[in-house]
Design a protein around this motif. Structure first.
Motif, PDB file in Angstrom:
ATOM      1  N   ARG B  60       0.608  -1.537  -0.005  1.00 46.39           N
ATOM      2  CA  ARG B  60       0.002   0.175   0.079  1.00 46.39           C
ATOM      3  C   ARG B  60       0.881   0.947  -0.091  1.00 46.39           C
ATOM      4  O   ARG B  60       2.171   1.657   0.304  1.00 46.39           O
ATOM      5  CB  ARG B  60      -0.654  -0.268   1.531  1.00 46.39           C
ATOM      6  N   GLY B  62       2.875   4.134   1.108  1.00 47.31           N
ATOM      7  CA  GLY B  62       3.443   4.251   2.900  1.00 47.31           C
ATOM      8  C   GLY B  62       3.654   3.121   3.382  1.00 47.31           C
ATOM      9  O   GLY B  62       4.214   3.294   4.550  1.00 47.31           O
ATOM     10  N   LYS B  65       8.166   1.063   0.292  1.00 44.46           N
ATOM     11  CA  LYS B  65       8.464   0.589  -1.328  1.00 44.46           C
ATOM     12  C   LYS B  65      10.092   1.828  -1.691  1.00 44.46           C
ATOM     13  O   LYS B  65      10.969   1.209  -2.345  1.00 44.46           O
ATOM     14  CB  LYS B  65       7.441   0.523  -1.819  1.00 44.46           C
ATOM     15  N   THR B  67      10.947   3.865  -0.036  1.00 47.96           N
ATOM     16  CA  THR B  67      11.792   4.410   0.837  1.00 47.96           C
ATOM     17  C   THR B  67      12.619   3.280   0.738  1.00 47.96           C
ATOM     18  O   THR B  67      14.621   3.396   1.263  1.00 47.96           O
ATOM     19  CB  THR B  67      11.478   4.080   2.701  1.00 47.96           C
ATOM     20  N   GLU B 108       9.694   7.611  -8.111  1.00 51.99           N
ATOM     21  CA  GLU B 108       9.109   7.220  -8.528  1.00 51.99           C
ATOM     22  C   GLU B 108       8.070   8.843  -8.786  1.00 51.99           C
ATOM     23  O   GLU B 108       7.579   9.206 -10.017  1.00 51.99           O
ATOM     24  CB  GLU B 108       8.519   8.263  -6.956  1.00 51.99           C
TER      25      GLU B 108
HETATM   26  N1  LIG Z   1      10.987  12.442   2.924  1.00 47.76           N
HETATM   27  C1  LIG Z   1      10.441  12.195   4.189  1.00 47.76           C
HETATM   28  N2  LIG Z   1      10.109  12.528   5.466  1.00 47.76           N
HETATM   29  C2  LIG Z   1       8.750  12.072   6.395  1.00 47.76           C
HETATM   30  N3  LIG Z   1       8.749  10.676   5.918  1.00 47.76           N
HETATM   31  C3  LIG Z   1       8.332   9.794   5.444  1.00 47.76           C
HETATM   32  C4  LIG Z   1       9.281  10.785   3.568  1.00 47.76           C
HETATM   33  N4  LIG Z   1       8.794  10.052   3.002  1.00 47.76           N
HETATM   34  C5  LIG Z   1       7.990   9.305   3.490  1.00 47.76           C
HETATM   35  N5  LIG Z   1       7.623   9.414   4.576  1.00 47.76           N
HETATM   36  C6  LIG Z   1       7.267   8.267   4.868  1.00 47.76           C
HETATM   37  O1  LIG Z   1       7.153   7.589   5.442  1.00 47.76           O
HETATM   38  C7  LIG Z   1       6.657   5.313   5.174  1.00 47.76           C
HETATM   39  C8  LIG Z   1       6.980   5.286   3.580  1.00 47.76           C
HETATM   40  O2  LIG Z   1       6.778   6.307   3.232  1.00 47.76           O
HETATM   41  P1  LIG Z   1       7.095   5.632   1.565  1.00 47.76           P
HETATM   42  O3  LIG Z   1       8.503   4.548   0.898  1.00 47.76           O
HETATM   43  O4  LIG Z   1       7.554   6.894   0.472  1.00 47.76           O
HETATM   44  O5  LIG Z   1       6.316   4.660   0.937  1.00 47.76           O
HETATM   45  P2  LIG Z   1       5.765   3.922  -0.557  1.00 47.76           P
HETATM   46  O6  LIG Z   1       6.209   4.233  -1.797  1.00 47.76           O
HETATM   47  O7  LIG Z   1       5.755   2.426  -0.766  1.00 47.76           O
HETATM   48  O8  LIG Z   1       3.933   4.287  -0.761  1.00 47.76           O
HETATM   49  C9  LIG Z   1       5.580   6.694   5.379  1.00 47.76           C
HETATM   50  O9  LIG Z   1       4.722   6.478   5.799  1.00 47.76           O
HETATM   51  C10 LIG Z   1       5.720   8.930   4.347  1.00 47.76           C
HETATM   52  O10 LIG Z   1       4.598   9.207   5.362  1.00 47.76           O
END
Ligand SMILES: Nc1ncnc2c1ncn2[C@@H]1O[C@H](COP(=O)(O)OP(=O)(O)O)[C@@H](O)[C@H]1O
Ligand SMILES: [Mg+2]
Lengths: 287, 255
Positions: B60, B62, B65, B67, B108
């Motif tokens: 889903r 958040g 992935k 990260t 992305e």
């Molecule tokens: N730059 C950021 N600063 C703080 N939190 C972040 C940042 N980018 C993503 N997040 C948080 O890290 C979590 C994982 O995000 P992300 O890896 O982008 O998820 P996905 O790619 O699976 O949708 C989410 O809860 C998101 O809110």
């Protein structure tokens, strides 16, 4: 009429310094996100290094044109590595305060050792004298300053807008993280960019030495106007900085001829007008 | 060449593709944890990718992935655990060095540069190895780009920008590609085109770590899937096991 042309030439000369300095400020701001208040002090150091080279090593003006930007550029690199790099990601205010402090320290040290009066620097033999163009007398050294500055500005523009290295620079200005993830050593590029901007300031200092004498506060006076130029032109574009720099020099020169009382304020009046109409500057991108 | 650990990795993938030749593990991620400032995002991620595979991370919004890909690429400030690329631990390596080892990343948000034209965008990433695609090969894969070389990068349509973002990392010679949601927000025709492109890259021996929300699309190209939830890998299966895992997937992905 003679007087008009003479003022135009003075305007072009000042414009050359504005262009060289605001160009460096724009490049530095783009990559480091720092408003480099030390720029005037570094310009002054360029002139002093030229003076030292001649005085203590017998290296003439032509050597100084190469060595002074290199030496002061290295000093800039040292500043970036030891201090400025730690400001990454912080508010602009910190960079502004730090570089302002550096400027005060550097200028204070030079004043302490060399007083406030000017040291003479002779025009190199090759560029002494002048030619009578019929409508005006053109001192060769002044013509040289304008032409050489223009060439350096255009070369810098070419480097940034038309080469692969420039593409790295522009891309890293937009998204340093991604450019680094492509395999480019962005921290090194940032350091070298600061060195380049500082080198341009020092070069302007060398060019100015035979015209304006070598004084610890020569940069402090100039940089105020240069910041107004930068505000008018905007930080966004390289060509914009060059054109704005030369144009404002000329406007200042013309004002000196037509309405001398306003010649010291015209740039600031323009700055206020531009800020009212287009706060990001004439060529700047919206922040 | 063939040590027991590599064979083990090859076994897991032999379920989906016929010849059981032993292949090298390209990427091994163990106990990967990552933080954005104070917020702890990844809580011990474990997975691996074998040479020549297309592996898809599902999950889903958040789930972590993006990260995970960014941590492998070295662009998340704080990360711990172990990320081994071609046998070398890169958990402490700077991202420019990681790229030079042959890891390529397509973000992305695509990351097309507005101040660069299409040609400059395409030529931006430096070559890190021999054997990258030539410009002719790239234009064969993405004919649209050839006509738009002098346009500003961000003037392209979303689909063209995605093509450009992928095309530029194919030039570099990197053989391991991480593509973060390449189909996001694109029209079905373009998604199909990207699917065909990924299939061709796989044929040419590229190893691909793909992030997707669209598992229908992913199932047309992937050898294996991992499912992420709350910063962990919670499930892993081969493409052939997709149908059997459908119910679980629906629960995980909320679709
Ligand atoms: N730059 C950021 N600063 C703080 N939190 C972040 C940042 N980018 C993503 N997040 C948080 O890290 C979590 C994982 O995000 P992300 O890896 O982008 O998820 P996905 O790619 O699976 O949708 C989410 O809860 C998101 O809110
Ligand atoms: Mg994501």
């Amino acid at each position: 009429m003679q007087a008009l042309y003479a003022q135009l030439l003075v305007g072009l000369i000042n414009g050359s310094f504005y262009a060289l300095l605001s160009l460096g400020l724009a490049v530095i701001f783009g990559m480091l996100n720092i408003i480099n208040f030390a720029h005037g002090a570094l310009y002054m150091m360029g002139a002093f290094v030229a003076y030292f080279l001649l005085q203590y090593s017998g290296l003439n003006y032509w050597w100084a044109l190469i060595l002074a930007p290199a030496i002061v550029g290295l000093f800039g690199i040292l500043l970036e590595r030891t201090m400025l790099q730690w400001l990454t990601g912080l508010d602009h205010l910190y960079g502004l305060l730090l570089t302002f402090g550096i400027a005060l320290i550097v200028q204070g040290l030079f004043q302490n050792y060399f007083g406030s009066s000017g040291l003479p620097y002779a025009i190199p033999d090759l560029l002494k004298g002048g030619v009578n163009l019929g409508f005006m007398y053109l001192p060769i050294y002044r013509a040289w300053v304008v032409v050489f500055s223009l060439v350096v500005c255009l070369a810098t523009w070419y480097l940034i807008e038309k080469t692969q290295l420039g593409a790295y620079l522009r891309a890293a200005t937009e998204n340093p993280t991604l450019v680094r993830a492509f395999g480019i050593n962005v921290p090194l590029m940032i350091t070298l960019t600061y060195g380049l901007g500082v080198g341009l300031a020092a070069l302007a200092g060398v060019l100015s030495a035979p015209i304006n004498q070598v004084r610890p506060l020569m940069g402090a006076d100039l940089i105020i106007v240069v910041f107004a130029v930068v505000v008018i032109g905007g930080m966004g574009s390289i060509m914009g900085s060059i054109i704005t720099g030369f144009a404002l020099g000329v406007i200042e020169g013309l004002t000196k001829y037509f309405y001398p009382e306003a010649s010291n304020t015209v740039v600031f009046v323009l700055m206020v007008l531009v800020l009212l109409v287009k706060p990001q500057g004439l060529t700047g991108r919206a922040a | 060449m063939s040590n027991p650990a590599n064979n083990a990795a090859a076994m897991t993938r032999s379920a989906s593709s016929a010849p059981a030749v032993s292949r090298k593990t390209v990427l091994t991620v163990e106990n990967l944890e990552a933080w954005y400032g104070e917020s702890h995002i990844l809580h011990g991620v474990n997975f691996n990718v074998t040479e020549g595979e297309v592996v898809t991370l599902l999950g889903r919004n958040g789930a972590g992935k993006t990260t995970t890909l960014k941590s492998v690429m070295g662009i998340i400030g704080k990360r711990t655990g172990s990320v081994e690329f071609e046998g070398q631990n890169i958990i402490r390596t700077a991202s420019d060095k990681i790229a030079r080892l042959g890891v390529a990343f397509c973000p992305e948000e695509r990351g097309i540069f507005a101040s660069l034209d299409v040609r400059e965008n395409l030529m931006l990433p430096p070559q890190v190895r021999e054997g990258g695609l030539t410009l002719d090969q790239i234009f064969e894969l993405f004919p649209n780009l050839k006509e738009r070389l002098n346009s500003q990068g961000t003037k392209l349509s979303g689909g063209e920008q995605q093509m450009l973002a992928i095309a530029r990392i194919l030039r570099t010679g990197a053989r391991f590609l991480m593509l973060d949601e390449p189909t996001e927000g694109l029209a079905p025709v373009i998604i199909q085109q990207i699917g065909q492109m990924i299939a061709r890259l796989k044929q040419q021996g590229f190893t691909i770590l793909l992030v997707e929300q669209n598992f229908r699309f992913a199932s047309t190209v992937a050898d294996r899937f991992y499912v992420m939830e709350h910063g962990r890998i919670v499930e892993g299966f081969a493409n052939s096991e997709l149908e059997a895992n459908m119910d679980k997937l629906h629960t995980y992905l909320g679709v």
